[in-house]
Design a protein around this motif. Sequence first.
Motif, PDB file in Angstrom:
ATOM      1  N   LEU A  65      22.276  71.640  40.015  1.00 21.45           N
ATOM      2  CA  LEU A  65      22.204  71.883  41.456  1.00 21.45           C
ATOM      3  C   LEU A  65      20.994  72.757  41.752  1.00 21.45           C
ATOM      4  N   ARG A  66      20.679  72.926  43.029  1.00 19.30           N
ATOM      5  CA  ARG A  66      19.595  73.850  43.400  1.00 19.30           C
ATOM      6  C   ARG A  66      19.929  75.242  42.890  1.00 19.30           C
ATOM      7  N   ARG A  67      18.923  75.936  42.443  1.00 21.05           N
ATOM      8  CA  ARG A  67      19.059  77.308  41.947  1.00 21.05           C
ATOM      9  C   ARG A  67      19.924  77.386  40.686  1.00 21.05           C
ATOM     10  N   SER A  68      20.040  76.270  39.980  1.00 20.50           N
ATOM     11  CA  SER A  68      20.833  76.287  38.741  1.00 20.50           C
ATOM     12  C   SER A  68      20.019  76.808  37.574  1.00 20.50           C
ATOM     13  N   GLY A  69      18.702  76.908  37.746  1.00 15.23           N
ATOM     14  CA  GLY A  69      17.849  77.393  36.664  1.00 15.23           C
ATOM     15  C   GLY A  69      17.136  76.290  35.908  1.00 15.23           C
ATOM     16  N   ARG A  70      17.201  75.058  36.442  1.00 16.57           N
ATOM     17  CA  ARG A  70      16.581  73.936  35.720  1.00 16.57           C
ATOM     18  C   ARG A  70      15.065  74.090  35.631  1.00 16.57           C
TER      19      ARG A  70
END
Lengths: 204, 240
Positions: free
Chosen positions: B41-46
């Motif tokens: 998801l967004r802001r998951s650290g990917r």
Amino acid sequence: MGAGVKKERSFPMRSPVNWTVLGLVIERSSYGFELWKRYERLYGDVVPIGSESNIYAALNALKDKGLIEEVEGSRTIVVGASRQPKPHYRVTEEGVRAYEAWVIAQAREHSRRSLQFARQLGALAQQPHMALAILERYERACLDDKGARIPTTVEFPARVVPGLGDRLASAYGRNAIAATLGWIEYARREFAALAGGKDPHESA
Amino acid sequence: MSLLELRRVSKSHLHRSRRVEVLREVSLEIDVGELVAVWGLRRSGRSTLLAMAAGVDQPDAGEVLFDGVDLNGRGATALGDGVGYCRQGVGVPNGRTVTDNVRAGLLARGVQVPDAHLRAHRALERVGVEPCGELMLGDLDGAEAVRVAIACALVLGPRLLVIDEPTKGVDLLQRDEIVLLLRSLADDGIAILVSDGDGSGLSDADRSLSLAGGELRGKTSPQAGDLLPLQRARGRSTAA
């Protein structure tokens, strides 16, 4: 039209195989063996049919219900021809209408089952660790799913729009995976909070 | 030994005066010729994970090994020296043509102009945007921009390509083509790590992983039964 046929038409057709075969006939008028080959390639993994004879049973059922009809002259024996005649089938107007209604019903059924699964998982509020384990297995299955691969190597001879069904299925699979993974993460946070003895919405 | 190996990598960021743990002891291995996709998801650290893998960001703890060598000590110098990295977007228009941008990395490494031009041309051809060579970056559509970004990395002959969200901003019907391009590059023997937010990048990956809560889930290393990409890639050239 005899009384037997009328009675047959009044029964709702529940077999997913029959509906799937109807879709194949709508895609392109054809005969039993070709329909079976197409069925195996497109649906063999999702609605297994087993033997070719089930295609003929489906064709008979569809014909009895007036959803398909035999193409005139396709059964005619040609003198001197080495091959057996192959009766070709095409869809009737009633068949197209019935198929449309069935596809819409399927979409609703799919949505209903998803809701059912989500609510059934919610029943495990007192067993959050069990729910977390289920979610982990579900996530793993999604990540390992190769059903959404983009079709490239299969040839699509004589189809109206080559590979459209495969591309739609692939795109559907990819969108579904992303949506499912997002939902799993949401559910995981809910159950993780419960496992930690918290109300998952206490800070909301 | 895998080509890329992240060993118990941790990373935290300061976000609005709070320290947020983005990656928690994340381990990941990628082999030659493997296409690995990380969904999150967004802001998951990917994006953080990919920056670590490319050696452009350093972990707070843990190791990032490329071909057995710790990238931590090499920083961004690994880029162009076996590692290609494409951050999101192709970059701001800079008044130079696509070909100029693609060959810039080569010229910076002392490659002569005619050779750099030829190699840039080949890289653009490989990713399917050779006709865009004389356009400006700002003239490209989403899919072309991604392809050009890949060409910029590819021209340096990477063994590992790290691409942050290659299908973001790309038209729905063109996403498949981008994924298939990545698949073909992996089939040529390049290890590829991509991030994904919409599911587009997962379909043709050898392994799909999910990143959430700082943890990486899924098959984080090549399994015994998944060695086909390695076998497929052996003996093939990776240079553009």
